[in-house]
Write an enzyme that holds these catalytic residues in place. Structure first.
Site, mmCIF file in Angstrom:
data_model
loop_
_atom_site.group_PDB
_atom_site.id
_atom_site.type_symbol
_atom_site.label_atom_id
_atom_site.label_comp_id
_atom_site.label_asym_id
_atom_site.label_seq_id
_atom_site.Cartn_x
_atom_site.Cartn_y
_atom_site.Cartn_z
ATOM 1 N N CYS A 144 0.835 -1.208 0.000
ATOM 2 C CA CYS A 144 0.000 0.000 0.000
ATOM 3 C C CYS A 144 0.869 1.256 0.000
ATOM 4 O O CYS A 144 1.424 1.629 1.031
ATOM 5 C CB CYS A 144 -0.907 -0.004 1.225
ATOM 6 S SG CYS A 144 -1.884 1.493 1.380
ATOM 7 N N CYS A 147 -0.520 4.103 2.202
ATOM 8 C CA CYS A 147 -0.280 3.913 3.637
ATOM 9 C C CYS A 147 1.180 4.179 3.998
ATOM 10 O O CYS A 147 1.479 4.826 5.000
ATOM 11 C CB CYS A 147 -0.598 2.489 4.071
ATOM 12 S SG CYS A 147 -2.088 1.805 3.367
ATOM 13 N N ASP A 148 2.102 3.669 3.208
ATOM 14 C CA ASP A 148 3.504 3.630 3.631
ATOM 15 C C ASP A 148 4.432 4.562 2.854
ATOM 16 O O ASP A 148 5.578 4.766 3.271
ATOM 17 C CB ASP A 148 4.034 2.191 3.517
ATOM 18 C CG ASP A 148 3.245 1.236 4.404
ATOM 19 O OD1 ASP A 148 2.785 1.687 5.467
ATOM 20 O OD2 ASP A 148 3.085 0.071 4.033
#
Ligand code: NAP
Length: 321
Positions: A144, A147-148
């Protein structure tokens, strides 16, 4: 089986899944005055919610963040009377509900009855299956970018895959990383032309063509990936701080594979009306066998599934027009 039923009378429609397909089905079913429940998974996230930018959803020309779009879908469906619950449906829906025509759905400790079921469980990211992949999840291996990505400011990362997701996410990662190497097992990209063009124009994106990942290595965190050139067999190492794997999807259909017909990839097969091989069970969105997996196609499938479920329920109740 132990567990409490939170509902004494069956819902008209229970939808399993809380992504674009499920929520659109929920909106249509609730708006058609069917008592409808959508159960969103506890341990799975809808892919749309971790998509940074959706720019091909009709009517939103400026683009929209996937999480925001999903919130809008939910608010709209709830406004029409959709009930929601969260829990993982892990046991399929294979039982008739009491002596009525219907199904029992188990989600954790909860039990729901439904006259019709719509499976809209989506799909999840496929793994590479190489040494180091599982071990370094959260320590440099990610599925992701939204997300990261921010963790990799001014660092070097690799993206594996050549499809739309890999290239879109590689482009997103250029906001943070100083270099993004796309590792792809072919010498050309599967991704759509507009994404290809943007990726080739980016100074931060490099390509490792005809290459597969042999292993992901490091001490506590990812430090490098070992690559193999599939044409020459040559091995090489690429130093990266993170590796983002986008090699396609696997459908979230495990609990239903004994219940409804699925194809060789585990995708549920439906007819054009989203009817599965079992009367009263419909399916829609990324979990079904089809060509194009987009938010807009998931929504279309969801609307169709809800309408088919509506006709089915009306027939059962003797209310068909
Ligand atoms: P995809 O289209 O199936 O692409 C997967 C990519 O990973 C392919 O390039 C494939 O290589 C590669 N791959 C598969 N298994 C591999 C392995 N074991 N090792 C190395 N590489 C491997 O999947 P996706 O990109 O996640 O897209 C899924 C669906 O969502 C598609 O329908 C896509 O169009 C849609 N989507 C659309 C958008 C958009 O419109 N902006 C954005 C994201 C996703 P090969 O090319 O050799 O098969």
């Amino acid at each position: 089986m132990a567990g409490e039923s939170v509902s004494n009378s069956p819902y008209d429609v229970v939808i399993i899944g809380g992504g674009p397909a499920g929520l659109t089905a929920g909106m249509y079913a609730a708006r058609a005055n069917l008592r409808t429940l959508a159960i969103a998974g506890d341990s799975t996230v809808s892919q749309v919610t971790v998509t940074d930018l959706i720019e091909n959803y009709p009517g939103i020309s400026e683009g929209i963040n996937g999480f925001d779009l999903a919130e809008r879908f939910k608010a709209q469906a709830v406004q029409f009377g959709l009930e929601t619950a969260s829990g993982d449906v892990t046991e399929g829906t294979g039982k008739r509900w009491g002596d009525k025509d219907g199904w029992e759905i188990a989600a954790g400790e909860m039990r729901f009855g439904a006259l019709a079921v719509i499976i809209a469980t989506g799909a999840n990211w496929r793994r590479l299956g190489v040494p180091g992949e599982e071990r370094f999840i959260g320590k440099g291996v990610s599925f992701c970018a939204t997300c990261d990505g921010p963790f990799y400011k001014n660092r070097e990362v690799a993206v594996v895959g050549g499809g739309d997701t890999a290239i879109q996410e590689a482009l997103y990662l250029t906001r943070f990383a100083k270099k993004v190497t796309v590792i792809h097992r072919r010498d050309r990209l599967r991704a759509t032309a507009i994404l290809r063009k943007r990726a080739f124009a980016s100074e931060k994106i490099a390509f490792a063509w005809d290459s597969v990942v042999e292993s992901i290595d490091g001490l506590d965190l990812v430090q490098e990936v070992r690559l193999k050139d599939i044409k020459t067999g040559a091995l090489s190492k690429l130093s990266v701080n993170g590796i983002f794997v986008f090699v396609g999807l696997t459908p979230n259909t495990a609990p239903f594979r004994e219940l409804v017909r699925v194809d060789a990839g585990g995708y549920i097969t439906t007819d054009a009306h989203m009817q599965t091989s079992v009367p009263g069970i419909f399916a829609c969105g990324d979990c079904i066998a089809k060509r194009l997996r987009q938010v807009v196609t998931a929504c279309g499938d969801g609307a169709t599934a809800a309408f088919s479920a509506q006709l089915y329920v009306e027939e059962l109740k003797g209310e068909a027009y």
